[in-house]
Design an enzyme around this catalytic site. Structure first.
Site, PDB file in Angstrom:
ATOM      1  N   ALA A 277       0.693  -1.187   0.055  1.00  0.00           N
ATOM      2  CA  ALA A 277      -0.536   0.183  -0.179  1.00  0.00           C
ATOM      3  C   ALA A 277       0.965   1.362   0.078  1.00  0.00           C
ATOM      4  CB  ALA A 277      -1.038   0.113   1.640  1.00  0.00           C
ATOM      5  N   SER A 278       0.508   2.302   0.095  1.00  0.00           N
ATOM      6  CA  SER A 278       1.146   3.989  -0.962  1.00  0.00           C
ATOM      7  C   SER A 278      -0.097   4.202  -0.735  1.00  0.00           C
ATOM      8  CB  SER A 278       1.595   3.711  -2.238  1.00  0.00           C
ATOM      9  OG  SER A 278       2.357   4.997  -1.559  1.00  0.00           O
ATOM     10  N   ALA A 279       0.373   5.535   0.642  1.00  0.00           N
ATOM     11  CA  ALA A 279      -0.200   7.146   1.304  1.00  0.00           C
ATOM     12  C   ALA A 279       0.457   7.992   1.084  1.00  0.00           C
ATOM     13  CB  ALA A 279      -0.802   6.439   2.664  1.00  0.00           C
ATOM     14  N   SER A 280      -0.283   8.921   1.540  1.00  0.00           N
ATOM     15  CA  SER A 280       0.627  10.156   1.388  1.00  0.00           C
ATOM     16  C   SER A 280       1.935  10.316   2.536  1.00  0.00           C
ATOM     17  CB  SER A 280      -0.392  11.912   1.795  1.00  0.00           C
ATOM     18  OG  SER A 280      -0.934  10.821   2.932  1.00  0.00           O
TER      19      SER A 280
ATOM     20  N   ALA B 142       3.304   7.651   3.785  1.00  0.00           N
ATOM     21  CA  ALA B 142       4.922   6.265   4.455  1.00  0.00           C
ATOM     22  C   ALA B 142       3.431   5.335   3.089  1.00  0.00           C
ATOM     23  CB  ALA B 142       5.061   6.049   5.115  1.00  0.00           C
ATOM     24  N   GLN B 143       4.899   3.904   3.238  1.00  0.00           N
ATOM     25  CA  GLN B 143       4.232   2.878   2.272  1.00  0.00           C
ATOM     26  C   GLN B 143       4.174   2.138   3.024  1.00  0.00           C
ATOM     27  OE1 GLN B 143       5.862   3.774  -1.288  1.00  0.00           O
ATOM     28  NE2 GLN B 143       7.414   2.339  -1.689  1.00  0.00           N
ATOM     29  N   VAL B 144       4.398   0.750   2.366  1.00  0.00           N
ATOM     30  CA  VAL B 144       3.999  -0.231   3.152  1.00  0.00           C
ATOM     31  C   VAL B 144       4.996  -1.711   2.504  1.00  0.00           C
ATOM     32  CG1 VAL B 144       2.957  -2.158   4.848  1.00  0.00           C
ATOM     33  CG2 VAL B 144       2.247   0.201   4.830  1.00  0.00           C
TER      34      VAL B 144
ATOM     35  N   ASP C  14      -9.214   6.877  14.133  1.00  0.00           N
ATOM     36  CA  ASP C  14      -9.676   6.583  11.871  1.00  0.00           C
ATOM     37  C   ASP C  14     -10.156   5.507  11.668  1.00  0.00           C
ATOM     38  OD1 ASP C  14      -8.967   7.381   9.811  1.00  0.00           O
ATOM     39  OD2 ASP C  14      -6.773   7.413   9.212  1.00  0.00           O
TER      40      ASP C  14
END
Length: 559
Positions: free
Chosen positions: A137-140, A142-144, A293
């Site tokens: 997964a990739s977010a604003s 960090a990414q995993v 969240d």
């Protein structure tokens, strides 16, 4: 970390031009021209060539959401925060902003490897037996990535995006400037206080950037539910975690939004819906520490096993919140008073808790609450949204100068998510009926005989420790009171402002007295006809007056 910018840097100026281009592309320049600052030149709006053609038929809220998505991840996260401020934004805009999602392209795996090696030292192979360069997964922020440790543990590795700190500083600076302009020139800007929203966003996003903070939050929540049959929190691997890298146990489960897969696995959806609600209220009232969240992307359900019931699995602990015991108590009493339709008690609780100013008229506040809640509570309980109820209450309380605490807004937002989750699993779930036993039990624990016993047991060692010195302290206070030597020290921002204002007026008075004394001394020097006592050729009285004036001036400057 606080950002305070007085001037726009060249990089920010270029960024501002790109923002302007995005706003124009989505037809949002009309909002700019509607502000107080640009209203005198609003006619220019109709002279701009791009306004001569047919504009987008999307609503203003949709266009603003699309503009935030085009502006990039920091603005997306800012929009997500704004979606929790239904007490400030129009309802359509808050609902549209809640649809914002992080769709950020992943950064290359070799960059992730470099960040991990710099954070942990040595080569990546020294820490992991396997590492997948393709992110899960990739977010604003960090990414995993998936990885396997040398001892066979399957883990996920969360890595902060390279250069994200610089991007946050640049965009935060611009958001601060825009918020200050909005507060000064936008209609209602001073009342809405957008700079306070930006300050909250700044604190939140810097906290998310620190992955050790997220690791600590995950560990705390795991301890709270270590023996739970309802909720599971993955384990943090502290030996491999760092400010820029977080390593956690990799979980396996069914996404909670995949209702068909849950049904195919034989899950009892009614039980799941009620268990999820109970788990959240347990976080809020038993532990005063909750995941803030809880959207469906962060919740999974473990696969059923023969000897274990399914459990909810939470991920992503970047946004957590807590309530003080004081807020817990008044929140629980408010919920119960709402259920009993005791609006007078609701109004009294708001005044007692300090959520509204002490001068608020309880009868007026009670009437306002009644007018908001009666239409909602007149429906069947399963159709009443506790999140909507809280939101309408906040909107009403704002008319009475209620300062909405950030933790209450996060609670309201999370309640909306939990309600939506529960009703997506089982449409007829009654959140009120599910939560009431927990609230009653909590109130009995805290306010009943058992609560009194626990409180006394907890505080008794402190009382015993301080008891021997108490008589001496009491005698000392009484003696000072008898001798009129007892002083009270009061501290508040308003009192400090009053003191500064008094000091300024005192200084002006001293300056005036000093000036008068100097003038009088000059008059003595140049205007006396008789022969007074002289010192160094100057009348002695003039020396006295002059030195006195200088002394007063020196004292005033020392202040």
């Amino acid at each position: 970390m606080k950002t305070t910018l007085r001037f726009i840097t060249p990089g920010q100026a270029l960024r501002l031009l790109s923002i302007q281009r995005v706003l124009i592309r989505h037809g949002l320049d009309e909002i700019v021209f509607a502000t107080h600052l640009f209203r005198p030149v609003r006619f220019l709006f109709y002279l701009l060539p791009w306004n001569w053609f047919r504009r987008s038929q999307a609503s203003r809220a949709e266009r603003m959401r699309m503009a935030l998505e085009d502006l990039g991840p920091i603005y997306v996260k800012f929009g997500q925060l704004l979606s929790t401020r239904g007490d400030l934004l129009p309802q359509d805009m808050a609902a549209e902003f809640s649809r914002l999602q992080d769709h950020v392209p992943p950064f290359p795996g070799d960059q992730a490897r470099a960040i991990i090696e710099q954070a942990l030292g040595g080569r990546l192979e020294d820490h992991f037996h396997e590492f997948d360069d393709t992110p899960l997964a990739s977010a604003s922020i960090a990414q995993v990535h998936a990885a396997v440790c040398h001892d066979g543990r399957r883990v996920i590795v969360k890595v902060v995006r390279p250069g994200i700190g610089r991007t946050i500083r640049r965009d935060l600076g611009l958001i601060w400037i825009l918020a200050q302009l909005a507060e000064k020139y936008a209609p209602g800007g001073h009342f809405m206080r957008p700079t306070n929203v930006v300050r909250e966003f700044e604190r939140t996003i810097w906290n998310e950037l620190d992955l050790l903070r997220e690791a600590a939050s995950a560990s705390q929540l795991r301890r709270n539910f270590i023996d739970s049959d309802v909720l599971y929190v993955p384990e943090v691997h502290w030996d491999l975690s760092h400010h820029d890298v977080l390593v956690m146990e990799r979980i396996s489960g069914i996404p909670v939004r995949d209702v068909e897969a849950l049904e195919a696995a034989g899950m009892d959806l009614k039980w799941l819906a009620e268990a999820g609600i109970e788990a959240f209220f347990t976080m809020v009232f038993r532990d005063s520490f909750f995941h803030a969240d809880m959207h469906p992307g962060n919740i999974f359900v473990s696969h059923p096993e023969a000897d274990k019931p399914p459990r909810f699995i939470l991920v992503d602990f970047g946004i957590m919140s807590s309530l003080s015991e004081y807020d817990q108590r008044y929140l629980a009493e408010n919920f119960l008073a709402f259920l009993d339709r005791d609006y007078q008690r609701v109004a009294e609780l708001h005044v007692e808790s300090g959520w509204v100013p002490p001068y608020t008229r309880v009868d007026e506040f009670e009437f306002a609450i009644r007018s908001v809640c009666e239409p909602l509570l007149d429906r069947p309980m399963r159709e009443i949204s506790i999140g909507d109820l809280l939101l309408r209450l906040f909107q009403t309380a704002r008319q009475f100068n209620m300062e909405i605490l950030p933790q209450l807004l996060l609670l309201q937002k999370t309640l909306v998510n939990v309600e939506g989750l529960g009703r997506s699993l089982y449409a007829d779930v009654d959140l009120w009926q599910t939560a009431r036993p927990l609230l009653d039990s909590w109130m009995n624990e805290r306010l009943g005989v058992r609560g009194l016993y626990k409180s006394t047991k907890r505080n008794l060692p402190l009382w015993i420790d301080r008891l021997p010195s108490l008589p001496n302290k009491a005698i000392h206070v009484l003696e000072r009171l008898h001798e009129n030597r007892l002083q009270m020290e009061m501290r508040s921002d308003q009192l400090d402002d009053i003191k500064r204002e008094i000091r300024r007026h005192s200084q002006r008075t001293i300056y005036a007295v000093s000036g008068s004394v100097f003038v009088l001394a000059a008059a003595v020097i140049f205007g006396l006809d008789s022969q007074p006592a002289m010192f160094a050729g100057i009348p002695a009285i003039a020396w006295l007056l002059g030195l006195g004036g200088l002394g007063l001036l020196f004292v005033s400057l020392r202040e």
